[in-house]
Design a protein around this motif. Sequence first.
Motif, PDB file in Angstrom:
ATOM      1  N   ASP A 235       0.765  -1.363  -0.353  1.00  0.00           N
ATOM      2  CA  ASP A 235       0.107   0.276   0.235  1.00  0.00           C
ATOM      3  C   ASP A 235       0.999   1.573  -0.220  1.00  0.00           C
ATOM      4  O   ASP A 235       0.558   2.381   0.086  1.00  0.00           O
ATOM      5  N   MET A 236       2.383   1.198   0.425  1.00  0.00           N
ATOM      6  CA  MET A 236       2.965   1.699   0.437  1.00  0.00           C
ATOM      7  C   MET A 236       4.347   2.226  -1.021  1.00  0.00           C
ATOM      8  O   MET A 236       5.164   2.615   0.015  1.00  0.00           O
TER       9      MET A 236
ATOM     10  N   ASN B   8       4.973   9.981  18.679  1.00  0.00           N
ATOM     11  CA  ASN B   8       4.245  10.745  17.111  1.00  0.00           C
ATOM     12  C   ASN B   8       5.438  10.445  16.067  1.00  0.00           C
ATOM     13  O   ASN B   8       5.300  11.238  15.185  1.00  0.00           O
ATOM     14  N   ARG B   9       6.412   9.822  16.404  1.00  0.00           N
ATOM     15  CA  ARG B   9       7.556   9.201  15.601  1.00  0.00           C
ATOM     16  C   ARG B   9       8.369   9.998  15.236  1.00  0.00           C
ATOM     17  O   ARG B   9       9.332  10.250  14.237  1.00  0.00           O
ATOM     18  N   MET B  10       7.978  11.402  16.337  1.00  0.00           N
ATOM     19  CA  MET B  10       9.498  12.248  15.941  1.00  0.00           C
ATOM     20  C   MET B  10      10.671  11.621  16.594  1.00  0.00           C
ATOM     21  O   MET B  10      10.697  11.464  17.839  1.00  0.00           O
ATOM     22  N   VAL B  11      11.825  12.279  15.965  1.00  0.00           N
ATOM     23  CA  VAL B  11      12.906  11.894  17.185  1.00  0.00           C
ATOM     24  C   VAL B  11      12.602  12.327  18.289  1.00  0.00           C
ATOM     25  O   VAL B  11      12.557  13.397  18.730  1.00  0.00           O
ATOM     26  N   LYS B  12      14.389  11.817  19.005  1.00  0.00           N
ATOM     27  CA  LYS B  12      13.739  12.014  20.833  1.00  0.00           C
ATOM     28  C   LYS B  12      15.211  13.101  21.105  1.00  0.00           C
ATOM     29  O   LYS B  12      15.341  13.710  21.585  1.00  0.00           O
TER      30      LYS B  12
ATOM     31  N   GLY C  29      -1.306   9.769   7.383  1.00  0.00           N
ATOM     32  CA  GLY C  29      -0.635   8.719   8.790  1.00  0.00           C
ATOM     33  C   GLY C  29       0.739  10.428   9.085  1.00  0.00           C
ATOM     34  O   GLY C  29       1.357  10.555  10.141  1.00  0.00           O
ATOM     35  N   ILE C  30       0.987  10.877   7.870  1.00  0.00           N
ATOM     36  CA  ILE C  30       2.355  11.622   8.135  1.00  0.00           C
ATOM     37  C   ILE C  30       1.825  13.438   7.590  1.00  0.00           C
ATOM     38  O   ILE C  30       2.082  13.797   8.664  1.00  0.00           O
TER      39      ILE C  30
ATOM     40  N   VAL D 256      14.748  16.855  -4.451  1.00  0.00           N
ATOM     41  CA  VAL D 256      14.969  17.168  -2.607  1.00  0.00           C
ATOM     42  C   VAL D 256      13.299  17.688  -2.645  1.00  0.00           C
ATOM     43  O   VAL D 256      12.442  16.954  -3.845  1.00  0.00           O
ATOM     44  N   SER D 257      12.707  16.770  -1.165  1.00  0.00           N
ATOM     45  CA  SER D 257      11.250  16.833  -1.396  1.00  0.00           C
ATOM     46  C   SER D 257      10.984  17.858  -0.229  1.00  0.00           C
ATOM     47  O   SER D 257      12.142  18.012   1.035  1.00  0.00           O
ATOM     48  N   ILE D 258      10.313  18.094  -0.047  1.00  0.00           N
ATOM     49  CA  ILE D 258       9.118  19.031   1.893  1.00  0.00           C
ATOM     50  C   ILE D 258       8.087  17.905   2.097  1.00  0.00           C
ATOM     51  O   ILE D 258       7.446  17.694   1.296  1.00  0.00           O
ATOM     52  N   LEU D 259       7.826  18.242   3.186  1.00  0.00           N
ATOM     53  CA  LEU D 259       6.799  17.492   3.618  1.00  0.00           C
ATOM     54  C   LEU D 259       6.403  19.131   5.211  1.00  0.00           C
ATOM     55  O   LEU D 259       6.653  18.725   6.156  1.00  0.00           O
ATOM     56  N   GLN D 260       5.091  18.641   4.576  1.00  0.00           N
ATOM     57  CA  GLN D 260       4.409  19.593   6.034  1.00  0.00           C
ATOM     58  C   GLN D 260       3.210  18.434   6.493  1.00  0.00           C
ATOM     59  O   GLN D 260       2.663  17.752   6.534  1.00  0.00           O
TER      60      GLN D 260
END
Length: 131
Positions: free
Chosen positions: A37-38, A52-56, A109-110, A124-128
């Motif tokens: 699916d991905m 939240n899958r953010m790095v610590k 979910g992202i 390059v990519s950008i992500l909101q």
Amino acid sequence: MSKNPVVHFEMPYKDSKRVAEFYKKAFGWGMNDAGPDMGGYVVAVTAETDDNRMVKTPGTINGGFYNVNMSQASPVPSVVISVSDLKEATKNIEAAGGKLLGKPQDIPGIGLWVSFEDSEGNRVSILQANN
């Protein structure tokens, strides 16, 4: 305070199982196949994350691997830059001489994501991110 930090890396693979095994053995990374699916994307966990899958740990990033045959525009590694407003960022990219490589896509979910070519021909990519 930094603005629009690099938050992710991406690299192509020819063989998903082989690339996952290589980075597990060489660096001890967690390599998780996101499934069909991905698009066979393989998530690379290089740093511990929160709920939240953010790095610590500040200054660290995680990444992923995609099938090199998925896109003619992306046969080489790239980075993903975090932006607070994807629509505004795409306008700024184009005004600075960059070129979007497709339309923004929703990654479940992202958040919203799109690749672009910079003034030097780099992908390059950008992500909101979703909040």
